[in-house]
Scaffold this motif. Structure first.
Motif, PDB file in Angstrom:
ATOM      1  N   UNK A 159       3.069   2.877   2.676  1.00  0.00           N
ATOM      2  CA  UNK A 159       2.545   2.803   4.223  1.00  0.00           C
ATOM      3  C   UNK A 159       2.625   1.452   4.705  1.00  0.00           C
ATOM      4  N   UNK A 160       3.200   1.383   5.973  1.00  0.00           N
ATOM      5  CA  UNK A 160       3.218   0.256   7.007  1.00  0.00           C
ATOM      6  C   UNK A 160       2.198  -0.267   7.254  1.00  0.00           C
ATOM      7  N   UNK A 203       0.817  -1.155  -0.145  1.00  0.00           N
ATOM      8  CA  UNK A 203      -0.095   0.064  -0.197  1.00  0.00           C
ATOM      9  C   UNK A 203       0.784   1.215   0.017  1.00  0.00           C
ATOM     10  N   UNK A 204       0.394   2.259  -0.601  1.00  0.00           N
ATOM     11  CA  UNK A 204       1.055   3.516  -0.936  1.00  0.00           C
ATOM     12  C   UNK A 204       0.345   4.643  -0.750  1.00  0.00           C
TER      13      UNK A 204
END
Length: 126
Positions: free
Chosen positions: A41-42, A25-26
C-alpha cells in the motif's frame, strides 16, 4: 473423530524490506487462483496547503513529493490559473491585492496632504 486442517494464512513479504514500518505497509488480497497474496500500500498523499493561512488548496491534486516533480505529473494537476495559483488560496490572494491597493492609496493621500501644506501661505513673522 474428524480433524479439519486450517488453511495456512501466513504470508511473507515480497520485498527484502522485512520490518513493519510506515513505508512497508501491505494488505492481503485473494488472487483469481484462490491464493492469498500481499499488495504493498502506498502512503496517502496530502493536498498542498496555502502558505499564508494553511488552508487546503482547491483545484490542486493531492500528490506525494516525488509525484510533484516536473517529469512525473503535468502542471495542470499542480496549480490553478491565477496569480499565486498552487501556492496561495483565493482569499489570501484577494487580501494581498486589497492590501497593496490600500497602501498605494495611502501614499497618494499622504503626498496630497504634503502638497496642500506647502501651498498654504505661512503667516508672516510677528
Amino acid at each position: 473423530h474428524l480433524q479439519v486442517a486450517m488453511k495456512d494464512t501466513r504470508l511473507a513479504f515480497r520485498r527484502r524490506h522485512s520490518y513493519n514500518t510506515k513505508s512497508n505497509k501491505t494488505r492481503v488480497v485473494k488472487t483469481p487462483g484462490g491464493k492469498l497474496a500481499l499488495l504493498y500500500v502506498k502512503k496517502q498523499a496530502n493536498v498542498s496547503k496555502c502558505g499564508d493561512c494553511g488552508e487546503k488548496l482547491r483545484g490542486v491534486k493531492a500528490l506525494r513529493p516525488m509525484q510533484k516533480k516536473k517529469s512525473i505529473s503535468t502542471k495542470r494537476l499542480k496549480h490553478v490559473s491565477r496569480a499565486y495559483g498552487g501556492a496561495r488560496c483565493g482569499k489570501c490572494v484577494r487580501q494581498r491585492i486589497i492590501r497593496a491597493f490600500l497602501i498605494e492609496e495611502q501614499k497618494i493621500v499622504k503626498r496630497v496632504l504634503i502638497d496642500q501644506q506647502k501651498a498654504k501661505p505661512t503667516p508672516a513673522g510677528k
